[in-house]
Design a protein around this motif. Structure first.
Motif, PDB file in Angstrom:
ATOM      1  N   TYR A   1       6.143   0.388   8.298  1.00 44.53           N
ATOM      2  CA  TYR A   1       7.379   1.694   8.336  1.00 44.53           C
ATOM      3  C   TYR A   1       7.973   0.956   6.964  1.00 44.53           C
ATOM      4  O   TYR A   1       8.555   1.663   6.322  1.00 44.53           O
ATOM      5  CB  TYR A   1       8.249   1.557   9.437  1.00 44.53           C
ATOM      6  CG  TYR A   1       8.051   2.845   9.956  1.00 44.53           C
ATOM      7  CD1 TYR A   1       6.975   2.787  11.391  1.00 44.53           C
ATOM      8  CD2 TYR A   1       8.726   3.919   9.782  1.00 44.53           C
ATOM      9  CE1 TYR A   1       6.986   4.027  11.861  1.00 44.53           C
ATOM     10  CE2 TYR A   1       8.425   5.154  10.588  1.00 44.53           C
ATOM     11  CZ  TYR A   1       7.746   5.226  11.592  1.00 44.53           C
ATOM     12  OH  TYR A   1       7.463   6.389  12.040  1.00 44.53           O
ATOM     13  N   HIS A   2       8.301  -0.316   6.988  1.00 41.87           N
ATOM     14  CA  HIS A   2       9.230  -1.020   5.716  1.00 41.87           C
ATOM     15  C   HIS A   2       8.444  -0.685   4.356  1.00 41.87           C
ATOM     16  O   HIS A   2       8.982  -0.066   3.445  1.00 41.87           O
ATOM     17  CB  HIS A   2       9.373  -2.207   6.044  1.00 41.87           C
ATOM     18  CG  HIS A   2      10.259  -2.748   6.916  1.00 41.87           C
ATOM     19  ND1 HIS A   2      11.614  -2.270   6.865  1.00 41.87           N
ATOM     20  CD2 HIS A   2      10.375  -3.374   8.067  1.00 41.87           C
ATOM     21  CE1 HIS A   2      12.336  -2.895   8.001  1.00 41.87           C
ATOM     22  NE2 HIS A   2      11.646  -3.668   8.653  1.00 41.87           N
ATOM     23  N   ILE A   3       7.144  -0.801   4.665  1.00 46.33           N
ATOM     24  CA  ILE A   3       6.217  -0.632   3.302  1.00 46.33           C
ATOM     25  C   ILE A   3       6.198   0.847   2.856  1.00 46.33           C
ATOM     26  O   ILE A   3       6.477   1.193   1.706  1.00 46.33           O
ATOM     27  CB  ILE A   3       4.718  -1.161   3.456  1.00 46.33           C
ATOM     28  CG1 ILE A   3       4.642  -2.743   3.739  1.00 46.33           C
ATOM     29  CG2 ILE A   3       3.945  -0.766   2.378  1.00 46.33           C
ATOM     30  CD1 ILE A   3       3.236  -3.131   4.310  1.00 46.33           C
ATOM     31  N   ARG A   4       6.225   1.679   3.837  1.00 39.98           N
ATOM     32  CA  ARG A   4       6.242   3.149   3.586  1.00 39.98           C
ATOM     33  C   ARG A   4       7.286   3.668   3.032  1.00 39.98           C
ATOM     34  O   ARG A   4       7.583   4.369   1.999  1.00 39.98           O
ATOM     35  CB  ARG A   4       5.782   4.136   4.793  1.00 39.98           C
ATOM     36  CG  ARG A   4       5.694   5.464   4.712  1.00 39.98           C
ATOM     37  CD  ARG A   4       5.459   5.851   6.174  1.00 39.98           C
ATOM     38  NE  ARG A   4       6.545   5.892   6.976  1.00 39.98           N
ATOM     39  CZ  ARG A   4       7.644   6.628   6.978  1.00 39.98           C
ATOM     40  NH1 ARG A   4       7.732   7.727   6.362  1.00 39.98           N
ATOM     41  NH2 ARG A   4       8.531   6.465   7.902  1.00 39.98           N
ATOM     42  N   GLU A   5       8.536   2.949   3.472  1.00 41.34           N
ATOM     43  CA  GLU A   5       9.939   3.318   3.183  1.00 41.34           C
ATOM     44  C   GLU A   5      10.001   3.050   1.560  1.00 41.34           C
ATOM     45  O   GLU A   5      11.035   3.478   0.697  1.00 41.34           O
ATOM     46  CB  GLU A   5      10.929   2.924   3.955  1.00 41.34           C
ATOM     47  CG  GLU A   5      11.031   3.694   5.258  1.00 41.34           C
ATOM     48  CD  GLU A   5      11.866   3.303   6.490  1.00 41.34           C
ATOM     49  OE1 GLU A   5      12.282   2.081   6.137  1.00 41.34           O
ATOM     50  OE2 GLU A   5      11.839   3.817   7.533  1.00 41.34           O
ATOM     51  N   ASP A   6       9.708   1.618   1.294  1.00 38.81           N
ATOM     52  CA  ASP A   6      10.029   1.156   0.099  1.00 38.81           C
ATOM     53  C   ASP A   6       9.290   1.838  -1.056  1.00 38.81           C
ATOM     54  O   ASP A   6       9.539   1.670  -1.961  1.00 38.81           O
ATOM     55  CB  ASP A   6       9.772  -0.545   0.058  1.00 38.81           C
ATOM     56  CG  ASP A   6      10.468  -1.124   0.932  1.00 38.81           C
ATOM     57  OD1 ASP A   6      11.786  -0.860   1.065  1.00 38.81           O
ATOM     58  OD2 ASP A   6      10.082  -2.055   1.496  1.00 38.81           O
TER      59      ASP A   6
ATOM     60  N   GLY B   1       3.107   9.332   2.343  1.00 42.12           N
ATOM     61  CA  GLY B   1       1.828   9.700   1.984  1.00 42.12           C
ATOM     62  C   GLY B   1       0.802   9.158   3.096  1.00 42.12           C
ATOM     63  O   GLY B   1       1.101   8.119   3.750  1.00 42.12           O
ATOM     64  N   SER B   2      -0.299   9.825   3.141  1.00 39.26           N
ATOM     65  CA  SER B   2      -1.343   9.552   3.902  1.00 39.26           C
ATOM     66  C   SER B   2      -2.101   8.216   3.860  1.00 39.26           C
ATOM     67  O   SER B   2      -2.561   7.663   4.628  1.00 39.26           O
ATOM     68  CB  SER B   2      -2.334  10.608   3.897  1.00 39.26           C
ATOM     69  OG  SER B   2      -2.967  10.642   2.803  1.00 39.26           O
ATOM     70  N   GLU B   3      -2.022   7.619   2.654  1.00 44.42           N
ATOM     71  CA  GLU B   3      -2.754   6.559   2.560  1.00 44.42           C
ATOM     72  C   GLU B   3      -1.994   5.191   3.118  1.00 44.42           C
ATOM     73  O   GLU B   3      -2.845   4.691   3.926  1.00 44.42           O
ATOM     74  CB  GLU B   3      -2.873   6.283   0.919  1.00 44.42           C
ATOM     75  CG  GLU B   3      -3.732   4.825   0.694  1.00 44.42           C
ATOM     76  CD  GLU B   3      -5.008   5.307   1.099  1.00 44.42           C
ATOM     77  OE1 GLU B   3      -5.666   4.055   1.398  1.00 44.42           O
ATOM     78  OE2 GLU B   3      -5.358   6.249   1.061  1.00 44.42           O
ATOM     79  N   ALA B   4      -0.671   5.357   3.256  1.00 45.34           N
ATOM     80  CA  ALA B   4      -0.194   4.262   4.058  1.00 45.34           C
ATOM     81  C   ALA B   4      -0.511   4.315   5.661  1.00 45.34           C
ATOM     82  O   ALA B   4      -0.570   3.171   6.200  1.00 45.34           O
ATOM     83  CB  ALA B   4       1.477   4.237   4.010  1.00 45.34           C
ATOM     84  N   TRP B   5      -0.525   5.386   6.016  1.00 39.78           N
ATOM     85  CA  TRP B   5      -0.897   5.588   7.627  1.00 39.78           C
ATOM     86  C   TRP B   5      -2.410   5.073   7.739  1.00 39.78           C
ATOM     87  O   TRP B   5      -2.929   4.769   8.526  1.00 39.78           O
ATOM     88  CB  TRP B   5      -0.639   7.032   7.858  1.00 39.78           C
ATOM     89  CG  TRP B   5       0.774   7.422   7.763  1.00 39.78           C
ATOM     90  CD1 TRP B   5       1.088   8.439   7.262  1.00 39.78           C
ATOM     91  CD2 TRP B   5       1.910   6.933   8.485  1.00 39.78           C
ATOM     92  NE1 TRP B   5       2.598   8.537   7.406  1.00 39.78           N
ATOM     93  CE2 TRP B   5       3.050   7.683   8.136  1.00 39.78           C
ATOM     94  CE3 TRP B   5       1.932   5.959   9.383  1.00 39.78           C
ATOM     95  CZ2 TRP B   5       4.180   7.237   8.800  1.00 39.78           C
ATOM     96  CZ3 TRP B   5       3.112   5.538   9.884  1.00 39.78           C
ATOM     97  CH2 TRP B   5       4.368   6.126   9.816  1.00 39.78           C
ATOM     98  N   GLY B   6      -3.084   5.380   6.699  1.00 35.53           N
ATOM     99  CA  GLY B   6      -4.463   5.057   6.604  1.00 35.53           C
ATOM    100  C   GLY B   6      -4.901   3.734   6.599  1.00 35.53           C
ATOM    101  O   GLY B   6      -5.640   3.301   7.637  1.00 35.53           O
TER     102      GLY B   6
END
Length: 317
Positions: free
Chosen positions: A30-35, A40-45
């Motif tokens: 979550y921290h990475i995605r927000e930063d 984006g779907s790649e972070a979830w992947g």
């Protein structure tokens, strides 16, 4: 001690630790995605790749949307490594040996499972995912604290601790491998990513005490791999694993000998870690070192399974 009792104890430790570590890891992403990456779907992947099965997820859900991913890794009973499934596995093993364990442990773990079972993915996203995963993490920390406070230091305790620290080492190694992969791609600024990793293992304050304002990959890897005083470092986990295995005392000399062999393997890994220096935690050698340590975790887990519980196979993360 009967084999099925040893099996239940060992996997109580592993599953409880796995659920706590996965809750921490989800918070990191979550921290990475927000930063950097928004939704984006790649972070979830990448999150699915880290603690799940991409092929199984894609077949069931198709797209890497926030709600699909959160449901799969948190509440999906069909995903053996979801938080709900891990908590349920630990609870089932505890229920099977309730007469041998303090009642406080059952109350905490059963309460967490019943609370999580009633949740929907909208309960996670409508409020704050951080608060949800913090509650899971804190409940499992309370479970560990209760065990530390009330369990006699006998075989039951040592089996739970052996499972806990083997799982802790393996999960931390997986997290460090993920960190190396992200930094190699240079898709995310290294500074916020590394701070997120430290905070995910509650190591930020301890790291700052040791290294002050120095924040780089080398010092973070040194801290998380080699610190013998920080409880969530790789070196500490193997030290505690060796200590727990050495504490197991069995009347069957054949079984006792096998446990000593696993303890010696943990001690060998600890000695190898003690011999590592700064050059071994830099990029050129780091990936192979992390994989070698994960291979050692797998070997120890398989040896314990072969000795005490060959009748069935638990889920390896």
């Amino acid at each position: 001690m009967m084999g099925r009792t040893a099996e239940a104890l060992f996997w109580i430790g592993r599953y409880a630790e796995r659920a706590e570590n996965h809750a921490r890891l989800i918070d990191v992403y979550y921290h990475i995605r927000e930063d950097k990456e928004g939704s984006g779907s790649e972070a979830w992947g990448r999150l699915i790749d880290t603690i799940g099965d991409r092929a199984a997820f894609t077949e069931q859900y198709g797209s890497f949307s926030e709600q699909n991913v959160l449901y799969y890794i948190t509440l999906d009973k069909n995903n053996a490594n979801s938080l709900l499934a891990c908590t349920n596995h630990a609870r089932t093993n505890l229920r099977n040996i309730r007469e041998k364990m303090p009642c406080e442990l059952w109350d905490i773990l059963n309460g967490l499972y019943l609370w999580m079972r009633e949740k929907d993915v909208r309960d996670i996203t409508n409020d704050s995912p951080h608060l949800f995963y913090r509650y899971v993490r804190d409940s499992l920390s309370m479970f560990q604290g209760a065990a530390t406070s009330v369990m006699p230091r006998q075989n039951e305790w040592h089996f739970v601790e052996a499972g806990r620290y083997l799982e802790r080492a393996e999960n931390l190694l997986r997290l460090l491998q993920s960190l190396c992969g992200e930094l190699a791609k240079e898709e995310i600024p290294s500074y916020p990513l590394m701070l997120s990793v430290l905070k995910s293992v509650s190591g930020y304050e301890s790291y700052r005490k040791a290294y002050a304002d120095t924040v780089n990959l080398t010092t973070i890897m040194q801290f998380l791999m080699l610190s013998e005083t920080f409880p969530r470092s790789v070196a500490y986990a193997f030290l505690a694993l060796e200590r727990s295995l050495s504490g197991i005392q069995l009347e069957d000399m054949t079984l006792d000998h096998e446990v000593r062999k696993v303890a010696k393997l943990a001690g060998r890994v600890t000695a190898n870690l003690a011999c590592m220096d700064e050059s071994d935690t830099q990029s050129g050698k780091l990936e192979s070192a992390l994989q070698a340590l994960r291979d050692s975790c797998n070997v120890m887990g398989l040896r314990m399974a072969k000795v005490f519980f060959p009748s069935r196979e638990e889920v390896i993360a």
